[in-house]
Scaffold this motif. Structure first.
Motif, mmCIF file in Angstrom:
data_model
loop_
_atom_site.group_PDB
_atom_site.id
_atom_site.type_symbol
_atom_site.label_atom_id
_atom_site.label_comp_id
_atom_site.label_asym_id
_atom_site.label_seq_id
_atom_site.Cartn_x
_atom_site.Cartn_y
_atom_site.Cartn_z
ATOM 1 N N ASP A 91 0.833 -1.209 0.000
ATOM 2 C CA ASP A 91 0.000 0.000 0.000
ATOM 3 C C ASP A 91 0.863 1.253 0.000
ATOM 4 O OD1 ASP A 91 -2.321 -1.507 -0.014
ATOM 5 O OD2 ASP A 91 -2.689 -1.287 2.147
ATOM 6 N N ARG A 92 1.918 1.249 0.826
ATOM 7 C CA ARG A 92 2.814 2.405 0.866
ATOM 8 C C ARG A 92 3.538 2.597 -0.466
ATOM 9 N NH1 ARG A 92 3.517 0.248 6.031
ATOM 10 N NH2 ARG A 92 5.478 -0.758 5.466
ATOM 11 N N ALA A 93 3.987 1.506 -1.077
ATOM 12 C CA ALA A 93 4.678 1.600 -2.366
ATOM 13 C C ALA A 93 3.746 2.134 -3.446
ATOM 14 C CB ALA A 93 5.227 0.229 -2.768
ATOM 15 N N ILE A 94 2.515 1.689 -3.453
ATOM 16 C CA ILE A 94 1.540 2.175 -4.440
ATOM 17 C C ILE A 94 1.233 3.650 -4.206
ATOM 18 C CG2 ILE A 94 -0.874 1.956 -5.177
ATOM 19 C CD1 ILE A 94 -0.482 -1.116 -4.779
ATOM 20 N N ASP A 95 1.129 4.061 -2.950
ATOM 21 C CA ASP A 95 0.905 5.482 -2.645
ATOM 22 C C ASP A 95 2.066 6.337 -3.134
ATOM 23 O OD1 ASP A 95 -1.566 5.034 -1.503
ATOM 24 O OD2 ASP A 95 -0.809 5.041 0.561
ATOM 25 N N ARG A 96 3.310 5.874 -2.933
ATOM 26 C CA ARG A 96 4.483 6.626 -3.415
ATOM 27 C C ARG A 96 4.462 6.732 -4.934
ATOM 28 N NH1 ARG A 96 7.115 3.390 0.414
ATOM 29 N NH2 ARG A 96 7.986 2.079 -1.243
ATOM 30 N N LEU A 97 4.136 5.630 -5.607
ATOM 31 C CA LEU A 97 4.067 5.643 -7.070
ATOM 32 C C LEU A 97 2.993 6.599 -7.549
ATOM 33 C CD1 LEU A 97 4.935 4.553 -9.825
ATOM 34 C CD2 LEU A 97 3.304 2.675 -9.491
#
Length: 104
Positions: A91-97
């Motif tokens: 979830d955090r990686a998708i938010d950063r992307l």
């Protein structure tokens, strides 16, 4: 993390996965009761139950002359926590992307 690997290795075998489902109500059962209707020997069943026990997903005890097994929710809760942690990382990686794409 080796304990989580052992959990998933134990659950990755179809017979053991079905045993977790069969014992999912939390009731203790004897080998004879668990074996009823299964197409495997009692020896094979005992081996599978020992793997679940070693992985922390089952526990055994004595009831008279019989050994009884039940699901230990602690092992399954450890797997659930691991999945939740990995999910949060994604979830955090998708938010950063998403933020990166929206800023360009």
């Amino acid at each position: 993390m080796p304990e989580v690997a052992a959990l998933f290795a134990a659950l990755g075998e179809p017979t053991r996965l079905s045993l977790v489902e069969r014992l999912g109500d939390g009731q203790s059962r004897s080998i004879s009761a668990i074996a009823r209707g299964l197409p495997i020997s009692r020896q094979a069943l005992t081996k599978h139950l020992k793997v679940l026990e070693a992985a922390g997903m089952a526990s055994s005890g004595r009831s008279g002359r019989e050994t009884v097994y039940r699901i230990d929710p602690g092992g399954l809760l450890a797997a659930e926590r691991w999945i939740a942690d990995v999910s949060a990382q994604w979830d955090r990686a998708i938010d950063r992307l998403k933020r990166h794409v929206e800023s360009h």
